[in-house]
Scaffold this active site. Structure first.
Site, PDB file in Angstrom:
ATOM      1  N   ASP A  73      52.327  45.680  43.320  1.00 62.37           N
ATOM      2  CA  ASP A  73      53.369  46.377  44.080  1.00 62.37           C
ATOM      3  C   ASP A  73      52.843  47.576  44.869  1.00 62.37           C
ATOM      4  O   ASP A  73      53.537  48.075  45.749  1.00 62.37           O
ATOM      5  CB  ASP A  73      54.481  46.856  43.142  1.00 62.37           C
ATOM      6  CG  ASP A  73      55.248  45.715  42.512  1.00 62.37           C
ATOM      7  OD1 ASP A  73      55.210  44.601  43.060  1.00 62.37           O
ATOM      8  OD2 ASP A  73      55.877  45.932  41.460  1.00 62.37           O
ATOM      9  N   SER A 130      48.403  46.569  39.678  1.00 60.11           N
ATOM     10  CA  SER A 130      49.791  46.244  40.028  1.00 60.11           C
ATOM     11  C   SER A 130      49.829  45.749  41.454  1.00 60.11           C
ATOM     12  O   SER A 130      49.346  46.442  42.358  1.00 60.11           O
ATOM     13  CB  SER A 130      50.687  47.480  39.880  1.00 60.11           C
ATOM     14  OG  SER A 130      51.948  47.261  40.479  1.00 60.11           O
ATOM     15  N   VAL A 174      53.791  33.477  42.414  1.00 60.65           N
ATOM     16  CA  VAL A 174      52.646  33.006  43.190  1.00 60.65           C
ATOM     17  C   VAL A 174      51.931  34.201  43.824  1.00 60.65           C
ATOM     18  O   VAL A 174      50.732  34.146  44.115  1.00 60.65           O
ATOM     19  CB  VAL A 174      53.105  32.001  44.277  1.00 60.65           C
ATOM     20  CG1 VAL A 174      53.902  32.701  45.374  1.00 60.65           C
ATOM     21  CG2 VAL A 174      51.907  31.275  44.881  1.00 60.65           C
ATOM     22  N   ARG A 228      18.061  27.366  47.415  1.00 62.75           N
ATOM     23  CA  ARG A 228      18.671  26.920  48.651  1.00 62.75           C
ATOM     24  C   ARG A 228      18.987  28.137  49.530  1.00 62.75           C
ATOM     25  O   ARG A 228      19.320  29.213  49.025  1.00 62.75           O
ATOM     26  CB  ARG A 228      19.971  26.133  48.397  1.00 62.75           C
ATOM     27  CG  ARG A 228      19.768  24.832  47.653  1.00 62.75           C
ATOM     28  CD  ARG A 228      19.041  23.809  48.509  1.00 62.75           C
ATOM     29  NE  ARG A 228      18.935  22.522  47.830  1.00 62.75           N
ATOM     30  CZ  ARG A 228      17.943  22.181  47.021  1.00 62.75           C
ATOM     31  NH1 ARG A 228      16.969  23.043  46.767  1.00 62.75           N
ATOM     32  NH2 ARG A 228      17.924  20.990  46.463  1.00 62.75           N
ATOM     33  N   SER A 286      52.187  51.350  31.249  1.00 62.16           N
ATOM     34  CA  SER A 286      51.026  51.301  30.355  1.00 62.16           C
ATOM     35  C   SER A 286      50.264  52.614  30.379  1.00 62.16           C
ATOM     36  O   SER A 286      49.812  53.110  29.337  1.00 62.16           O
ATOM     37  CB  SER A 286      50.100  50.158  30.774  1.00 62.16           C
ATOM     38  OG  SER A 286      50.765  48.913  30.709  1.00 62.16           O
ATOM     39  N   GLY A 331      51.847  43.765  33.456  1.00 61.26           N
ATOM     40  CA  GLY A 331      51.716  42.586  34.298  1.00 61.26           C
ATOM     41  C   GLY A 331      50.294  42.398  34.782  1.00 61.26           C
ATOM     42  O   GLY A 331      49.554  43.370  34.982  1.00 61.26           O
ATOM     43  N   MET A 374      57.968  40.435  45.803  1.00 61.05           N
ATOM     44  CA  MET A 374      58.085  41.388  44.703  1.00 61.05           C
ATOM     45  C   MET A 374      58.104  42.809  45.250  1.00 61.05           C
ATOM     46  O   MET A 374      57.741  43.068  46.385  1.00 61.05           O
ATOM     47  CB  MET A 374      56.949  41.187  43.707  1.00 61.05           C
ATOM     48  CG  MET A 374      57.086  39.906  42.895  1.00 61.05           C
ATOM     49  SD  MET A 374      55.767  39.740  41.667  1.00 61.05           S
ATOM     50  CE  MET A 374      56.397  38.349  40.706  1.00 61.05           C
ATOM     51  N   GLY A 385      49.924  49.146  34.787  1.00 58.16           N
ATOM     52  CA  GLY A 385      50.897  49.825  35.625  1.00 58.16           C
ATOM     53  C   GLY A 385      51.281  51.178  35.076  1.00 58.16           C
ATOM     54  O   GLY A 385      50.693  51.667  34.102  1.00 58.16           O
ATOM     55  N   ARG A 404      53.062  43.000  27.131  1.00 53.69           N
ATOM     56  CA  ARG A 404      53.911  44.196  27.046  1.00 53.69           C
ATOM     57  C   ARG A 404      54.314  44.359  25.587  1.00 53.69           C
ATOM     58  O   ARG A 404      54.878  43.448  24.982  1.00 53.69           O
ATOM     59  CB  ARG A 404      55.127  44.057  27.952  1.00 53.69           C
ATOM     60  CG  ARG A 404      54.775  44.086  29.440  1.00 53.69           C
ATOM     61  CD  ARG A 404      56.033  44.033  30.307  1.00 53.69           C
ATOM     62  NE  ARG A 404      55.735  44.307  31.711  1.00 53.69           N
ATOM     63  CZ  ARG A 404      55.428  43.386  32.609  1.00 53.69           C
ATOM     64  NH1 ARG A 404      55.362  42.111  32.241  1.00 53.69           N
ATOM     65  NH2 ARG A 404      55.171  43.715  33.862  1.00 53.69           N
TER      66      ARG A 404
END
Length: 736
Positions: A153, A151, A286, A643, A108, A12, A195, A105, A75
């Site tokens: 989580d 992750s 989200v 600037r 993986s 993820g 989550m 994660g 995945r």
């Protein structure tokens, strides 16, 4: 042959992955290695060809503030097979890659370690099948892996935080703050699902940061009868005057028989037992989206640089490592140990060993559960008994976001222990003037997510002539203990009181001192309350400055606050992708500016369209941000424009970040516990926040001895270790 490093993001996605990729590429090049992106994770390693591409310095420009991962992730079920792993090894060797950094994660990282252990067998098979040459086999006898956890989580043991967690907390608390407004308007209950399939970190910390009323965590299933307890807690809050109720639930929450507790389940309980129609909000993906927070940028950057060092220095047969953080410092753990410890938690939950599962998450997680239970389960209408001892709360020094959360938690923690709680209004001048009044549970309602300081504060250190009146106020209001929260002025005031306690008997009471300052210039504690919010403001401002320059060739000199401390310009520069940072600790010289002008001109002559320098407001008495901007422009001779952007006092304002709210909660709770213990045992010690102490508080003198009073900063500052990280990622003349 030059060393080659492969970098992939797998599983993820998480905000901050791009910061890690950028750091790995640039640090690898800085160290003399070639860096290759393996696109789409292990699926890309198996596919090979154009999924494995070399990256240059400029290829990772402009990705620091992007969510997700620009090199893609996936995945891969094929990677779980022997043939899939064999093909991945063949493609890695074909590209000369035997050093790999995997950002993902636990799944993986577990698969990556297994490949590492089986590498020699795969090499032998590929050689016997004629798929690689003997020279290739000899050149790549082992695979060296470093893992970085990406992750939201925060579910990996071995690191305090995983990439993406802080950004996810930003998304969640923003949602809670917004939902609270509409819930309060309609006297309504909202159930928010976040989550956390196996880990309740997001649910717990967002409940604390957002001031929620109840939460459900996978590691700590509620006991039988939770339905009535929840309804009772919500009813007590409403009886005390609260108009809204917020319930947080992790997606993996369940009861002690293993039955899932979902948002729908909770809504049904409220409908059947309380006659209330609750509203459900499932935040979903989200939480993974949007711009990464300042923390996720600088933390991922520091971890990426360390991961490069680890794979380049790895010896044959060395164990793969997990690169993470512990107490804001980069920290490494054997990868196999981290993965096994993480998997063990699921087994503890399955075996109903709930307390052990909570403790396996770490001491901080366990403590915050205890704090949260206190905050929600205490009687909100509780009144101290007649004759109860009195604890006063006072802010001192400049305003810092999170001061209100400090006060809120301190008041409620004190009331929960039966004390009368007092507020000193207006900081030290309020103590001198006797502006002190009693505060109750409802007086601090809704303060968790508000900026400012409702009790008031001022930059003021008392003169010797003020001490008598301060002592009189303490005596007249029968103050038995004092909790002081603030910046340098707070520390200087309490230090003075401690030195004068023999002259003024009223000062011989327990006093706890907590850090709240955007400057992050206080000893003993790594991140003062307010510093993270200010840092995010700096980084947000840099992002907007960068956007404003997107249509022209322009350099910016951004000035931050911080007085004699360079925390904001250095860490803000890392998180914002600056090419240069000027700090009060190092100052500026004409020779340094001359070298920087050379780098600036070279950058634009090489095709760059943007250049950023960040400097602290007191980095130099003579070479101010205005002077530096004019110097840069004069030497450019029309090649680019320059600037100046002074961020100013917006760094002190705004809604406190989730980190600052959580930090404030932990500190205020522990301070009240300490004062409670002192009052019950008849002690009158002065203590201050200290990350080195088991109780997070140490004797005041032990802490303040580390203060450089002349320069208003600690003698040693942990974040200065990040200077080497910054230097590796900043551009030098002639660098592509």
């Amino acid at each position: 042959m030059m060393a080659r490093i492969g970098v992939m993001t797998s599983g993820g996605d998480a905000q901050g992955m791009n910061a890690a990729v950028r750091a790995i590429v640039r640090s690898g090049i800085h160290s003399g290695a070639e860096v290759f992106a393996i696109k789409e994770g292990w699926a890309g390693a198996i596919a090979g060809q154009d999924h494995i591409v070399q990256l240059g310095w400029s290829d990772v420009s402009g990705i620091l503030n992007k969510g997700g991962t620009v090199i893609g992730t996936a995945r891969s079920l094929e990677f779980m097979t022997r043939e899939g792993q064999l093909q991945a090894v063949a493609n890695l060797i074909a590209n000369g890659i035997d050093r790999l950094i995997v950002i993902g994660g636990d799944g993986s990282l577990t698969g990556s370690r297994q490949l590492c252990l089986s590498w020699s067998d795969y090499v032998e098979q590929l050689l016997s099948e004629g798929r690689i040459t003997s020279d290739q086999a000899a050149a790549h006898p082992a695979l060296h892996i470093a893992g970085i956890v990406g992750s939201i989580d925060n579910d990996m043991v071995g690191t305090d935080m995983t990439i993406g967690t802080d950004s996810a907390l930003h998304r969640i608390t923003e949602a809670i703050d917004a939902i609270s407004s509409t819930a309060e308007s309609h006297r309504r209950t909202f159930i928010i699902e976040v989550m956390g399939r196996r880990c309740g970190y997001l649910a717990l910390m967002s409940a604390i940061a957002g001031g929620a009323d109840y939460t459900f965590l996978p590691e700590s299933p509620p006991r039988d009868g939770w339905e009535e307890r929840m309804i009772d807690v919500l009813a007590r809050g409403r009886a005390a005057g609260r108009r809204d109720s917020i319930i947080m639930v992790a997606e993996g929450a369940a009861d002690r028989s293993g039955q899932p507790i979902t948002a729908t389940t909770i809504a049904q309980v409220l409908r059947e037992r309380a006659g209330e129609e609750a509203r459900i909000t499932i935040l979903g993906h989200v939480q993974r989206g949007g711009t990464p927070s300042a923390y996720d940028r600088w933390m991922a950057t520091a971890c990426g640089v360390e991961a490069v060092r680890r794979v380049l220095e790895a010896e044959p047969g060395s164990e793969p490592v997990l690169v993470g953080v512990h107490r804001d410092a980069v920290h490494t753990t054997p990868l196999v140990q981290a993965v096994e410890d993480t998997h063990r938690i699921a087994g503890l939950v399955a075996d109903a060993e709930y307390q052990a599962a909570v403790e396996a998450r770490g001491h901080g997680f366990t403590t915050m559960i205890d704090v949260y239970r206190m905050l929600i389960e205490a009687e909100p209408s509780v009144r101290p008994t007649p004759g109860a001892r009195r604890i006063a709360i006072m802010h001192a020094g400049a305003l810092a976001p999170g001061m209100n959360q400090l006060a809120r938690v301190a008041v409620r923690s004190g009331l929960d222990r039966g004390y009368t709680m007092l507020a000193v209004r207006g900081g030290v001048p309020g103590l001198i003037a006797g502006d002190v009044d009693e505060v109750t549970w409802s007086d601090v309602e809704g303060m968790a997510n508000t900026g400012g300081a409702a009790f008031g504060t001022r930059r003021f250190v008392p003169a010797e002539s003020d001490l008598y009146q301060m002592a009189r106020t303490i005596e007249q209001h029968n103050i038995d203990a004092l909790l002081v929260m603030g910046g340098f002025h707070a520390y200087a005031t309490v230090d003075m009181m401690e030195r004068e306690r023999r002259r003024y008997q009223a000062f011989d009471i327990p006093i706890a001192l907590l850090p709240a300052s955007i400057d992050n210039n206080l000893p003993g504690w790594p991140m003062a309350v307010g510093a993270d919010t200010a840092l995010n403001t700096v980084v947000d401002s840099i992002d907007m400055v960068r956007m404003s320059a997107s249509a022209s060739k322009r350099a910016f000199v951004v000035e931050t606050m911080g007085r004699q401390c360079g925390f904001l310009p250095l860490v803000g520069g890392i998180a914002g992708g600056a090419e240069k940072a000027y700090l009060p600790e190092t100052g500026l010289s004409l020779a340094e500016l001359s070298t920087d002008v050379e780098a600036l001109v070279d950058a634009f002559e090489s095709g760059r369209t943007f250049y950023l320098a960040v400097m602290g407001e007191e980095a130099s008495e003579h070479y101010t941000s205005d002077v530096v901007a004019k110097l840069f422009e004069a030497e450019g001779r029309g090649l680019y424009s320059v600037r100046q952007a002074v961020i100013g006092h917006v760094q002190q304002g705004g809604t406190p970040s989730p980190f600052d709210r959580i930090n404030a909660t932990r500190l205020a709770y522990q301070a009240v516990v300490n004062l409670d213990g002192q009052l019950k045992t008849g002690r009158s010690d002065y203590v201050a926040a200290s990350s080195a102490a088991p109780t997070l508080l140490a004797p005041l003198r032990t802490v303040t001895d580390a203060m450089d009073w002349d320069n208003q900063r600690p003698h040693e500052q942990w974040w200065l270790r990040l200077r080497s990280v910054f230097d590796q990622l900043s551009r030098r003349p002639g660098q592509e």
